[in-house]
Design an enzyme around this catalytic site. Structure first.
Site, PDB file in Angstrom:
ATOM      1  N   GLY A  10      -7.346  -0.436  -2.388  1.00 11.52           N
ATOM      2  CA  GLY A  10      -6.900  -0.348  -3.780  1.00 11.52           C
ATOM      3  C   GLY A  10      -7.013  -1.703  -4.457  1.00 11.52           C
ATOM      4  CE  LYS A  11      -2.870  -6.566  -2.025  1.00 15.24           C
ATOM      5  NZ  LYS A  11      -2.602  -7.657  -1.072  1.00 15.24           N
ATOM      6  CD  GLU A  35       0.529 -10.790   4.425  1.00 16.58           C
ATOM      7  OE1 GLU A  35       1.578 -10.171   4.199  1.00 16.58           O
ATOM      8  OE2 GLU A  35      -0.562 -10.499   3.912  1.00 16.58           O
ATOM      9  CG  ASP A  64       1.497 -11.753   0.016  1.00 19.55           C
ATOM     10  OD1 ASP A  64       1.107 -10.871   0.799  1.00 19.55           O
ATOM     11  OD2 ASP A  64       2.694 -12.071  -0.095  1.00 19.55           O
ATOM     12  CG  PHE A 139      -3.091   0.417  -4.380  1.00 16.39           C
ATOM     13  CD1 PHE A 139      -2.336  -0.488  -3.642  1.00 16.39           C
ATOM     14  CD2 PHE A 139      -3.774  -0.062  -5.496  1.00 16.39           C
ATOM     15  CE1 PHE A 139      -2.267  -1.832  -4.008  1.00 16.39           C
ATOM     16  CE2 PHE A 139      -3.710  -1.405  -5.866  1.00 16.39           C
ATOM     17  CZ  PHE A 139      -2.944  -2.290  -5.111  1.00 16.39           C
ATOM     18  CG  ASP A 142      -0.355   1.311  -8.778  1.00 13.00           C
ATOM     19  OD1 ASP A 142       0.318   0.303  -9.068  1.00 13.00           O
ATOM     20  OD2 ASP A 142      -1.572   1.269  -8.542  1.00 13.00           O
ATOM     21  CE  LYS A 162      -2.246  -1.666 -10.612  1.00 15.54           C
ATOM     22  NZ  LYS A 162      -2.360  -1.435  -9.176  1.00 15.54           N
TER      23      LYS A 162
HETATM   24  P1  ITT Z   1      -3.581  -7.236   2.370  1.00 19.67           P
HETATM   25  O1  ITT Z   1      -4.507  -6.814   3.454  1.00 19.67           O
HETATM   26  O2  ITT Z   1      -4.313  -7.746   1.150  1.00 19.67           O
HETATM   27  O3  ITT Z   1      -2.476  -8.162   2.813  1.00 19.67           O
HETATM   28  P2  ITT Z   1      -1.390  -5.370   1.866  1.00 19.67           P
HETATM   29  O4  ITT Z   1      -1.390  -3.947   1.384  1.00 19.67           O
HETATM   30  O5  ITT Z   1      -0.733  -5.682   3.167  1.00 19.67           O
HETATM   31  O6  ITT Z   1      -2.913  -5.860   1.853  1.00 19.67           O
HETATM   32  P3  ITT Z   1       0.506  -7.017   0.311  1.00 19.67           P
HETATM   33  O7  ITT Z   1       1.253  -7.480   1.501  1.00 19.67           O
HETATM   34  O8  ITT Z   1       0.140  -8.009  -0.718  1.00 19.67           O
HETATM   35  O9  ITT Z   1      -0.844  -6.291   0.728  1.00 19.67           O
HETATM   36  O10 ITT Z   1       1.204  -5.822  -0.454  1.00 19.67           O
HETATM   37  C1  ITT Z   1       2.536  -5.587  -0.540  1.00 19.67           C
HETATM   38  C2  ITT Z   1       2.795  -4.128  -0.833  1.00 19.67           C
HETATM   39  O11 ITT Z   1       2.809  -3.957  -2.247  1.00 19.67           O
HETATM   40  C3  ITT Z   1       1.787  -3.129  -0.264  1.00 19.67           C
HETATM   41  O12 ITT Z   1       2.483  -1.987   0.183  1.00 19.67           O
HETATM   42  C4  ITT Z   1       0.920  -2.798  -1.469  1.00 19.67           C
HETATM   43  O13 ITT Z   1       0.428  -1.467  -1.387  1.00 19.67           O
HETATM   44  C5  ITT Z   1       1.895  -2.955  -2.618  1.00 19.67           C
HETATM   45  N1  ITT Z   1       1.184  -3.392  -3.818  1.00 19.67           N
HETATM   46  C6  ITT Z   1       0.561  -4.580  -4.023  1.00 19.67           C
HETATM   47  N2  ITT Z   1      -0.042  -4.595  -5.209  1.00 19.67           N
HETATM   48  C7  ITT Z   1       0.210  -3.395  -5.778  1.00 19.67           C
HETATM   49  C8  ITT Z   1      -0.167  -2.793  -6.983  1.00 19.67           C
HETATM   50  O14 ITT Z   1      -0.960  -3.406  -7.859  1.00 19.67           O
HETATM   51  N3  ITT Z   1       0.254  -1.555  -7.233  1.00 19.67           N
HETATM   52  C9  ITT Z   1       1.026  -0.894  -6.347  1.00 19.67           C
HETATM   53  N4  ITT Z   1       1.419  -1.377  -5.185  1.00 19.67           N
HETATM   54  C10 ITT Z   1       1.005  -2.629  -4.889  1.00 19.67           C
END
Ligand code: ITT
Length: 182
Positions: A10-11, A35, A64, A139, A142, A162
């Site tokens: 999603g990112k 992490e 992050d 994702f 959201d 978004k």
């Molecule tokens: P990485 O591999 O990039 O670390 P991750 O999903 O572990 O991916 P994070 O630790 O940064 O990434 O994410 C923290 C949580 O917040 C994770 O459950 C994401 O799905 C959620 N999140 C981050 N950005 C979001 C967004 O724009 N919209 C909705 N949820 C988001």
């Protein structure tokens, strides 16, 4: 070419759309790295960059992010990933059952390693947590987040929209400004 190190598709969808739209080539690098738990997103990013330095060829980007809910003292914040995987959206909604103050902020911190230099960029968006999940897009959190001034959740609007409003979109605008200056 910028390698975006993430396991989160999603990112990647959001970031690659903006980078490519601005004329920068981008590739997803799905590397899993530990992490460490820190108090702020910035500290997490700095430690992750230190771990990745020397292991990736060329310029790379990491992200992050977290959801900071006011009435919960900023929780889940830096624990957002763990909370999403454990209690999930339903669990977060349960924590806010009968809670009037539903204010929250999404924050994003990018770490860019550019020509061997590490630079951080942050962005945030204020909003509200909904009473129930809404929308099929996006994702993570959201479906339960409505940005200030809007009525739809991030899961109910297209990615490009978004990106214009979101924590990640705002932080990435700063990354793009930096890249264009180089
Ligand atoms: P990485 O591999 O990039 O670390 P991750 O999903 O572990 O991916 P994070 O630790 O940064 O990434 O994410 C923290 C949580 O917040 C994770 O459950 C994401 O799905 C959620 N999140 C981050 N950005 C979001 C967004 O724009 N919209 C909705 N949820 C988001």
């Amino acid at each position: 070419m910028i390698r975006f190190v993430t396991l989160n598709e999603g990112k990647y969808r959001e970031v690659s759309g903006m980078l490519e739209g601005a004329g920068f080539e981008c590739e997803m690098l799905a590397i899993d790295y530990p992490e460490i738990q820190c108090d702020t997103l910035e500290e997490v990013v700095k430690s992750s960059m230190a771990q990745l330095t020397g292991k990736i060829e060329g310029d790379f980007l990491i992200d992050d992010s977290g959801l900071f809910i006011s009435s919960l003292g900023g929780f889940p914040g830096v624990y957002s990933s763990y909370v999403y995987q454990t209690i999930g959206l339903e669990g977060v909604l349960r924590l806010l059952q009968d809670v009037e103050n539903r204010a929250a902020e999404f924050r994003c911190c990018f770490g860019l390693c550019f020509e061997g230099r590490n630079v951080l960029f942050v962005g945030g968006v204020q909003g509200m947590i909904t009473q129930e999940k809404r929308g099929e897009g996006g994702f993570g959190y959201d479906p339960i987040f409505v940005p200030a001034g809007a009525e739809k959740t991030f899961a109910e609007i297209p990615t490009e929209e978004k990106n214009k409003l979101s924590h990640r979109g705002k932080a990435l605008e700063k990354v793009l400004e930096f890249l264009k200056e180089q």
